[in-house]
Design a protein around this motif. Structure first.
Motif, PDB file in Angstrom:
ATOM      1  N   ALA A 273       0.826  -1.211   0.000  1.00 15.79           N
ATOM      2  CA  ALA A 273       0.000   0.000   0.000  1.00 15.79           C
ATOM      3  C   ALA A 273       0.859   1.259   0.000  1.00 15.79           C
ATOM      4  CB  ALA A 273      -0.943  -0.007   1.205  1.00 15.79           C
ATOM      5  N   LEU A 274       1.933   1.250   0.767  1.00 13.97           N
ATOM      6  CA  LEU A 274       2.849   2.397   0.786  1.00 13.97           C
ATOM      7  C   LEU A 274       3.489   2.601  -0.584  1.00 13.97           C
ATOM      8  CD1 LEU A 274       4.589   1.754   4.217  1.00 13.97           C
ATOM      9  CD2 LEU A 274       3.125   3.710   3.679  1.00 13.97           C
ATOM     10  N   GLN A 275       3.907   1.521  -1.207  1.00 13.46           N
ATOM     11  CA  GLN A 275       4.523   1.622  -2.528  1.00 13.46           C
ATOM     12  C   GLN A 275       3.551   2.157  -3.573  1.00 13.46           C
ATOM     13  OE1 GLN A 275       5.935  -2.508  -2.725  1.00 13.46           O
ATOM     14  NE2 GLN A 275       8.031  -1.742  -2.718  1.00 13.46           N
ATOM     15  N   LYS A 276       2.259   1.968  -3.323  1.00 14.86           N
ATOM     16  CA  LYS A 276       1.239   2.411  -4.266  1.00 14.86           C
ATOM     17  C   LYS A 276       0.599   3.739  -3.866  1.00 14.86           C
ATOM     18  CE  LYS A 276       0.162  -2.108  -6.234  1.00 14.86           C
ATOM     19  NZ  LYS A 276       0.168  -1.703  -7.649  1.00 14.86           N
ATOM     20  N   GLY A 277       1.167   4.405  -2.850  1.00 13.93           N
ATOM     21  CA  GLY A 277       0.761   5.772  -2.575  1.00 13.93           C
ATOM     22  C   GLY A 277       0.030   6.051  -1.283  1.00 13.93           C
ATOM     23  N   ALA A 278      -0.160   5.055  -0.425  1.00 14.84           N
ATOM     24  CA  ALA A 278      -0.850   5.302   0.840  1.00 14.84           C
ATOM     25  C   ALA A 278      -0.056   6.274   1.704  1.00 14.84           C
ATOM     26  CB  ALA A 278      -1.064   3.993   1.590  1.00 14.84           C
ATOM     27  N   LYS A 279      -0.755   7.208   2.334  1.00 15.69           N
ATOM     28  CA  LYS A 279      -0.119   8.210   3.202  1.00 15.69           C
ATOM     29  C   LYS A 279      -0.433   8.012   4.675  1.00 15.69           C
ATOM     30  CE  LYS A 279       1.976  10.366  -0.072  1.00 15.69           C
ATOM     31  NZ  LYS A 279       3.455  10.235  -0.170  1.00 15.69           N
ATOM     32  N   ILE A 280      -1.462   7.218   4.960  1.00 22.41           N
ATOM     33  CA  ILE A 280      -1.781   6.862   6.343  1.00 22.41           C
ATOM     34  C   ILE A 280      -2.048   5.367   6.387  1.00 22.41           C
ATOM     35  CG2 ILE A 280      -3.349   7.160   8.296  1.00 22.41           C
ATOM     36  CD1 ILE A 280      -3.978   9.956   7.295  1.00 22.41           C
ATOM     37  N   LEU A 281      -1.409   4.678   7.331  1.00 16.08           N
ATOM     38  CA  LEU A 281      -1.698   3.273   7.585  1.00 16.08           C
ATOM     39  C   LEU A 281      -2.502   3.196   8.874  1.00 16.08           C
ATOM     40  CD1 LEU A 281       1.773   1.591   6.888  1.00 16.08           C
ATOM     41  CD2 LEU A 281      -0.170   1.795   5.312  1.00 16.08           C
ATOM     42  N   ARG A 282      -3.721   2.680   8.789  1.00 20.70           N
ATOM     43  CA  ARG A 282      -4.566   2.519   9.982  1.00 20.70           C
ATOM     44  C   ARG A 282      -4.374   1.083  10.473  1.00 20.70           C
ATOM     45  NH1 ARG A 282      -9.664   0.647  11.348  1.00 20.70           N
ATOM     46  NH2 ARG A 282     -10.730   1.826  13.008  1.00 20.70           N
ATOM     47  N   VAL A 283      -3.812   0.926  11.684  1.00 20.47           N
ATOM     48  CA  VAL A 283      -3.325  -0.389  12.098  1.00 20.47           C
ATOM     49  C   VAL A 283      -3.588  -0.670  13.578  1.00 20.47           C
ATOM     50  CG1 VAL A 283      -1.482  -0.347  10.363  1.00 20.47           C
ATOM     51  CG2 VAL A 283      -1.013   0.477  12.677  1.00 20.47           C
ATOM     52  N   HIS A 284      -3.577  -1.966  13.889  1.00 21.84           N
ATOM     53  CA  HIS A 284      -3.590  -2.405  15.281  1.00 21.84           C
ATOM     54  C   HIS A 284      -2.169  -2.430  15.853  1.00 21.84           C
ATOM     55  CE1 HIS A 284      -7.239  -4.255  13.486  1.00 21.84           C
ATOM     56  NE2 HIS A 284      -7.783  -3.986  14.655  1.00 21.84           N
ATOM     57  N   ASP A 285      -1.190  -2.640  14.997  1.00 16.59           N
ATOM     58  CA  ASP A 285       0.202  -2.858  15.429  1.00 16.59           C
ATOM     59  C   ASP A 285       1.071  -1.719  14.912  1.00 16.59           C
ATOM     60  OD1 ASP A 285      -0.238  -5.819  16.369  1.00 16.59           O
ATOM     61  OD2 ASP A 285      -1.071  -5.707  14.334  1.00 16.59           O
ATOM     62  N   VAL A 286       1.268  -0.716  15.754  1.00 13.78           N
ATOM     63  CA  VAL A 286       1.907   0.524  15.306  1.00 13.78           C
ATOM     64  C   VAL A 286       3.398   0.335  15.021  1.00 13.78           C
ATOM     65  CG1 VAL A 286       2.534   2.865  16.026  1.00 13.78           C
ATOM     66  CG2 VAL A 286       0.217   1.997  16.441  1.00 13.78           C
TER      67      VAL A 286
END
Length: 276
Positions: free
Chosen positions: A246-259
């Motif tokens: 997702a980061l490689q494809k342009g995501a700017k925020i990762l919403r996660v359980h495991d920071v």
């Protein structure tokens, strides 16, 4: 690429992590885990220390077929926790996961900074006017129907085109009311089959044409654990793999359980970009 959170400009040109705080008893992964104030504060502190820029608190489970929760119960769960977190960690940038305008308004009045709406205003006609009045950043997600009905609404002409059209319509409605800081979430797992989730991820970079920061929420979801025939509790490795893509494809925020692990994904992707 910045958003204004209570006077603080957050630069999203470098990806950030949003840690999940579930205040529900029935979330698919950690429902009922944070049962008292000590557990909640320990979890928030752990996420902040691990590098979370945002904490996303939700008091209404949006997993498929989740039980309905009244607005009064959602507020009863949410507002005291906002007060608790900001009393102990006053600099926390709190995002509120709700599709109800009254919950949004009361949460911002209590000190939260962002509204994260799974319905992009479609489940409450007052949501967009409320966000416009509050002048806060707004995360709008792609979904069809409601959490109870969404998995019966997965018939698309063209998944990516339909999602882009959806956001163009919702963005126009938001901009007409003066909402400025908008983040889009393509809604992995919401009104999408297992294979559609992977089609979406494989084409995620096409959403850059919308020209809004992109949030990716794949953490421990069924698109991982069903594909690997494991449980959500075993899906951390798969989460890191998909977060990296997702980061490689342009995501700017990762919403996660495991920071911690998500922050590591960002650091390693940034190391690659420096070398390129």
């Amino acid at each position: 690429m910045t958003i204004n959170c209570k006077g603080n400009l957050i630069d999203l040109s470098a990806p950030k992590v949003m840690g999940i705080l579930n205040l529900t008893p029935d979330s698919f992964y950690d429902g009922g885990k944070h049962k008292n104030e000590k557990d909640i504060l320990n979890h928030v502190e752990h996420m902040l220390n691990a590098g979370a820029t945002f904490i996303d608190a939700g008091a209404y489970s949006s997993r498929p077929n989740a039980d309905d929760v009244s607005e009064a119960e959602e507020l009863h769960r949410m507002i005291p926790i906002i007060d608790l977190i900001l009393k102990h960690f006053p600099e926390t940038i709190l995002s509120i996961d709700t599709f109800r305008s009254r919950v949004a308004e009361k949460s911002i009045e209590a000190g939260a900074s962002i509204i994260n709406d799974i319905s992009a205003g479609n489940l409450d006609k007052n949501m967009l006017p409320t966000v416009a009045k509050l002048k806060v950043p707004y995360i709008m997600m792609h979904m069809r129907g409601t959490p109870k009905t969404m998995q019966q609404q997965t018939n698309y002409g063209n998944l990516i085109k339909d999602i882009i059209f959806y956001f163009s319509e919702r963005l126009a409605a938001a901009k007409a009311l003066g909402i400025k800081d908008i983040i889009i979430d393509p809604g992995f797992g919401f009104a999408k089959t297992l294979e559609q989730n992977y089609t979406l991820l494989n084409n995620l970079e096409l959403l850059k044409m919308i020209d809004k920061p992109l949030l990716a929420g794949v953490s421990r979801k069924s698109m991982i654990y069903k594909k690997l025939d494991i449980t959500a509790q075993e899906a951390l490795n798969g989460t890191s793999v998909l977060n990296t893509i997702a980061l490689q494809k342009g995501a700017k925020i990762l919403r996660v359980h495991d920071v911690k692990e998500a922050v590591e994904c960002i650091k390693l992707i940034e190391a690659l970009e420096v070398r390129s």
